[in-house]
Design an enzyme around this catalytic site. Sequence first.
Site, PDB file in Angstrom:
ATOM      1  N   THR A   1       0.484  28.019 -65.013  1.00 20.27           N
ATOM      2  CA  THR A   1       1.016  29.294 -65.299  1.00 20.27           C
ATOM      3  C   THR A   1       2.156  29.755 -64.261  1.00 20.27           C
ATOM      4  O   THR A   1       1.928  30.470 -63.157  1.00 20.27           O
ATOM      5  CB  THR A   1      -0.274  30.282 -64.641  1.00 20.27           C
ATOM      6  OG1 THR A   1      -0.593  29.951 -63.532  1.00 20.27           O
ATOM      7  CG2 THR A   1      -1.340  30.360 -66.117  1.00 20.27           C
TER       8      THR A   1
ATOM      9  N   VAL B   1      -7.392  21.576 -56.659  1.00 24.74           N
ATOM     10  CA  VAL B   1      -7.105  20.235 -56.309  1.00 24.74           C
ATOM     11  C   VAL B   1      -5.640  20.062 -55.833  1.00 24.74           C
ATOM     12  O   VAL B   1      -4.920  20.906 -55.751  1.00 24.74           O
ATOM     13  CB  VAL B   1      -6.988  19.246 -57.917  1.00 24.74           C
ATOM     14  CG1 VAL B   1      -8.494  19.439 -58.352  1.00 24.74           C
ATOM     15  CG2 VAL B   1      -5.993  19.650 -58.901  1.00 24.74           C
TER      16      VAL B   1
ATOM     17  N   LYS C   1      -9.528  32.605 -56.277  1.00 19.42           N
ATOM     18  CA  LYS C   1      -8.443  31.556 -56.358  1.00 19.42           C
ATOM     19  C   LYS C   1      -7.144  32.026 -55.814  1.00 19.42           C
ATOM     20  O   LYS C   1      -6.552  31.413 -55.009  1.00 19.42           O
ATOM     21  CB  LYS C   1      -8.306  30.981 -57.704  1.00 19.42           C
ATOM     22  CG  LYS C   1      -7.360  30.176 -57.820  1.00 19.42           C
ATOM     23  CD  LYS C   1      -7.469  28.786 -57.125  1.00 19.42           C
ATOM     24  CE  LYS C   1      -6.230  27.753 -57.052  1.00 19.42           C
ATOM     25  NZ  LYS C   1      -6.237  26.796 -56.071  1.00 19.42           N
TER      26      LYS C   1
ATOM     27  N   CYS D   1       1.477  26.027 -55.891  1.00 13.14           N
ATOM     28  CA  CYS D   1       0.305  27.163 -55.863  1.00 13.14           C
ATOM     29  C   CYS D   1       0.864  28.104 -54.732  1.00 13.14           C
ATOM     30  O   CYS D   1       0.893  29.145 -55.279  1.00 13.14           O
ATOM     31  CB  CYS D   1      -0.677  26.377 -54.818  1.00 13.14           C
ATOM     32  SG  CYS D   1      -1.477  24.885 -55.664  1.00 13.14           S
TER      33      CYS D   1
ATOM     34  N   ARG E   1       7.800  20.363 -56.469  1.00 15.64           N
ATOM     35  CA  ARG E   1       7.810  21.391 -57.112  1.00 15.64           C
ATOM     36  C   ARG E   1       7.944  22.653 -56.411  1.00 15.64           C
ATOM     37  O   ARG E   1       7.477  22.704 -55.125  1.00 15.64           O
ATOM     38  CB  ARG E   1       6.289  21.597 -57.854  1.00 15.64           C
ATOM     39  CG  ARG E   1       6.212  20.863 -59.143  1.00 15.64           C
ATOM     40  CD  ARG E   1       4.729  20.772 -59.672  1.00 15.64           C
ATOM     41  NE  ARG E   1       4.053  19.965 -58.985  1.00 15.64           N
ATOM     42  CZ  ARG E   1       2.867  19.482 -59.196  1.00 15.64           C
ATOM     43  NH1 ARG E   1       2.240  20.192 -60.627  1.00 15.64           N
ATOM     44  NH2 ARG E   1       2.098  18.881 -58.789  1.00 15.64           N
TER      45      ARG E   1
ATOM     46  N   ARG F   1      10.403  20.274 -39.199  1.00 17.20           N
ATOM     47  CA  ARG F   1       8.918  20.028 -39.260  1.00 17.20           C
ATOM     48  C   ARG F   1       8.565  19.329 -37.908  1.00 17.20           C
ATOM     49  O   ARG F   1       7.414  18.850 -37.877  1.00 17.20           O
ATOM     50  CB  ARG F   1       8.699  19.111 -40.548  1.00 17.20           C
ATOM     51  CG  ARG F   1       8.707  19.753 -41.609  1.00 17.20           C
ATOM     52  CD  ARG F   1       8.023  20.497 -42.180  1.00 17.20           C
ATOM     53  NE  ARG F   1       8.540  21.187 -43.451  1.00 17.20           N
ATOM     54  CZ  ARG F   1       8.035  22.269 -44.071  1.00 17.20           C
ATOM     55  NH1 ARG F   1       7.245  22.857 -43.555  1.00 17.20           N
ATOM     56  NH2 ARG F   1       8.550  22.758 -45.274  1.00 17.20           N
TER      57      ARG F   1
HETATM   58  N1  SAJ Z   1       3.138  24.366 -44.943  1.00 18.07           N
HETATM   59  C1  SAJ Z   1       3.590  24.801 -43.631  1.00 18.07           C
HETATM   60  N2  SAJ Z   1       2.808  25.089 -42.545  1.00 18.07           N
HETATM   61  C2  SAJ Z   1       1.400  24.745 -42.922  1.00 18.07           C
HETATM   62  C3  SAJ Z   1       0.927  23.927 -44.047  1.00 18.07           C
HETATM   63  C4  SAJ Z   1       2.011  24.287 -44.943  1.00 18.07           C
HETATM   64  O1  SAJ Z   1       4.884  25.130 -43.544  1.00 18.07           O
HETATM   65  O2  SAJ Z   1       0.808  24.926 -41.600  1.00 18.07           O
HETATM   66  C5  SAJ Z   1       4.098  24.317 -46.084  1.00 18.07           C
HETATM   67  C6  SAJ Z   1       4.148  22.966 -46.659  1.00 18.07           C
HETATM   68  O3  SAJ Z   1       5.208  22.171 -45.773  1.00 18.07           O
HETATM   69  C7  SAJ Z   1       4.411  22.992 -47.932  1.00 18.07           C
HETATM   70  C8  SAJ Z   1       3.532  24.485 -48.494  1.00 18.07           C
HETATM   71  O4  SAJ Z   1       3.265  25.135 -47.019  1.00 18.07           O
HETATM   72  O5  SAJ Z   1       5.763  22.918 -48.351  1.00 18.07           O
HETATM   73  C9  SAJ Z   1       2.193  24.119 -49.120  1.00 18.07           C
HETATM   74  O6  SAJ Z   1       1.790  23.079 -48.379  1.00 18.07           O
HETATM   75  P1  SAJ Z   1      -0.030  23.000 -48.692  1.00 18.07           P
HETATM   76  O7  SAJ Z   1      -0.866  22.003 -47.505  1.00 18.07           O
HETATM   77  O8  SAJ Z   1      -0.683  24.362 -48.748  1.00 18.07           O
HETATM   78  O9  SAJ Z   1       0.032  22.419 -49.995  1.00 18.07           O
HETATM   79  P2  SAJ Z   1      -0.548  22.736 -51.495  1.00 18.07           P
HETATM   80  O10 SAJ Z   1       0.656  23.615 -51.915  1.00 18.07           O
HETATM   81  O11 SAJ Z   1      -0.562  21.672 -52.469  1.00 18.07           O
HETATM   82  O12 SAJ Z   1      -1.705  23.617 -51.252  1.00 18.07           O
HETATM   83  C10 SAJ Z   1      -3.043  23.161 -51.757  1.00 18.07           C
HETATM   84  C11 SAJ Z   1      -3.777  24.108 -52.228  1.00 18.07           C
HETATM   85  N3  SAJ Z   1      -4.792  23.664 -52.754  1.00 18.07           N
HETATM   86  C12 SAJ Z   1      -5.087  24.316 -54.223  1.00 18.07           C
HETATM   87  O13 SAJ Z   1      -4.598  25.103 -54.575  1.00 18.07           O
HETATM   88  C13 SAJ Z   1      -6.216  23.621 -54.662  1.00 18.07           C
HETATM   89  C14 SAJ Z   1      -4.300  25.036 -51.138  1.00 18.07           C
HETATM   90  O14 SAJ Z   1      -5.101  26.018 -51.663  1.00 18.07           O
HETATM   91  C15 SAJ Z   1      -4.849  24.193 -49.975  1.00 18.07           C
HETATM   92  O15 SAJ Z   1      -5.203  25.150 -48.905  1.00 18.07           O
HETATM   93  C16 SAJ Z   1      -3.945  23.107 -49.500  1.00 18.07           C
HETATM   94  O16 SAJ Z   1      -3.630  22.368 -50.670  1.00 18.07           O
HETATM   95  C17 SAJ Z   1      -4.584  21.981 -48.627  1.00 18.07           C
HETATM   96  O17 SAJ Z   1      -5.221  22.935 -47.696  1.00 18.07           O
HETATM   97  O18 SAJ Z   1      -4.478  21.222 -48.326  1.00 18.07           O
END
Ligand code: SAJ
Length: 475
Positions: A106, A178, A230, A288, A366, A445
Site C-alpha cells: 500500500t 517482517v 502497526k 515501512c 526501496r 553512517r
Molecule cells: N535508520 C536510522 N537510524 C536507526 C535505525 C534505522 O537512520 O537507528 C534508518 C535505516 O538506515 C533505514 C531506515 O531507518 O534507512 C529504516 O531502517 P529499519 O531498521 O527500521 O528497517 P525497516 O524499514 O526494514 O524496518 C523494519 C520494520 N519492521 C516491520 O515493519 C515489520 C520496523 O518496524 C522494525 O522496527 C525494523 O524493521 C527493525 O527493528 O528491524
Amino acid sequence: MTLSQLIANRGPIRTIGVVGMGYVGIPSAVLFANVPSVHHVYGFQRDSPSSGFKISMLNRGENPLIGEEPDLPDLLRSAVTAGKLTCTSDFSFIKYCDAVTIAIQTPFADPKELIPDFSPLSDGLAIVGKNLEQGMLVVIESTITPGTTQGIAREILESGSGLRAGRDFALAHAPERVMAGRLIRNIREHDRVVGGFDDVSTKRAIELYSPVLTKGRIIPMTTTAAEVTKTAENTFRDLQIAAVNELALYCEAIGINVYDVREGIASLKGEGITRAILFPGSGVGGHCLPKDTYHLVRGLKVLGGIQDFPTETESLYLVARSINSFMPVHTANLTETGLLRAGKQIEGARIALLGWAFIPNTGDSRNTPSKVFFDHVTSRGATVSVHDPYVKEEPGISISGDVEPVLKGADAVVIFTGHSLYKSLQPARCRKITGARHPVIVDGRNIIDPDAFIRDGWIYLGIGRGDLNNHPVID
Ligand code: SAJ
C-alpha cells in the site's frame, strides 16, 4: 445461520489462500503449507510483466526473493514437494479456501497529499470479494490506514460477494511485521497482533495464525486497534530516529560529538528507565517507515476523529518525518562544505556515492535516501557515480559493483549505506585512486575511522561529528 455456525460447518482451516506473492505473502504461504493439519495452500499472483515470473519459479520450489532468507528455501521446497503449495494466477480457486490472507503493498501515490495508492489492494480485495463464500475468513496483512478494514475493505468485499462481514464471513487485520533477511523468523517469533471485525472473526484468525508461531504469541484486539498498532509502531521508530537525527544536527552546530552524548544517554539504565536512543544517519528509507506515519495521521480523517490538540501545532509525527527526510539534504550540505574547504564548488564536482540500498548488507533499495541525495547534488551541477555491492540496478541510474572505478577522479566520497565493505576502505589507497590532493569524505553512517582519513590528508565530515567537522587539513 450465524457466522459461528457457518464456521463450525466448515470445520478446521484446511485450505488457505494467500494473495500477493511478495516479501510478506511468500513466507506466509510457505509457513501455512508446512502446518501438518493444513491440506493445501494456494499462492495467488497476478501474471503481470513485473511479477508473473514468480508463479513458475515458486511452483518449481525456487525462491524468487532477492537476498538471503534463512529457512525459506527449504520450507518452500518441502511444501512444493509435498504437493501442499500451488501458485497460480487463477483467482477462482479462492472459493475453495477456508481462509484467505491479502498481502499487497500500500505505497503512497503522493505522501504530500497523504493519499495512499490503494488501487493494488482494492483490486486484490475485489477479486477476493468475487470469489468469497459463506463461512470464509479474510485477513488483510498489508499495512493500511486505520479505518480501512472496517471501511472500504469491508465495503469492497461485501459489494463483490453480496455477503456481510460478521454475518456471512469473518474479517480481520493481522499486520505483517517482517524484515528482509529474516522473513521466516519474524513471522514465527514476533508476537502477532490479530484484530477481528468481531469476536468470532478474531477467534477464527487466531486459529489461522497460532500454528505458525513458535516464540510469538497472539495479541487479540479490534481491527482499528490493530491498524493503529502497526502504523504507530513504525511511526514511533521514525520518531526515535528523528530525535537522534535532530540531536546530531544540534551537536554539529555546537562542535561536539553526538556519539559521546549518545553513549552518555544510553548509560542511563534501571527499572522503568527507557532511553531508546537510536543512531543518526544520512536518511530513513525502506518500505515501512517513510510511509506508515502518513497512514497513521490519515487515520484520524478516515475515522472522522476530532482530536483535542494544541492549536497551530503540527503533528509531532509529521515533524519527525520532515527531519528524517531532511537528512539526505543535510548530507549534501556537508558535502558542499567539504568541497568548499577543498577550494571546489559543488557545481562541476565529481562525487562518489557509496551505498544505494536503504539498509546495510542487503540489495533492498526501496525509498532509498541515496536517491534524494543523488537528485539534490545532481540538480546543483555535480556528477555522481554510484557504488553498491548488492544493488544491481536502479531505473535511470547506473550502479557499479566495483568501488575503484567509482572512486576514480572523485572530489568527494559520500558513504550513504552502512555496508560492512566500507569499513575496510583504506585512506591512502582510496586517495590515490581519487587523484585529489585533499579529497572530501562524508560519513553518513559513522562507519569509518575519521582520524585515519584526516591523518592521510582527507577533508572529513560526519553526521553529528561537530567535534571534527572543522578539523585542520593535514598536508
Ligand atoms: N535508520 C536510522 N537510524 C536507526 C535505525 C534505522 O537512520 O537507528 C534508518 C535505516 O538506515 C533505514 C531506515 O531507518 O534507512 C529504516 O531502517 P529499519 O531498521 O527500521 O528497517 P525497516 O524499514 O526494514 O524496518 C523494519 C520494520 N519492521 C516491520 O515493519 C515489520 C520496523 O518496524 C522494525 O522496527 C525494523 O524493521 C527493525 O527493528 O528491524
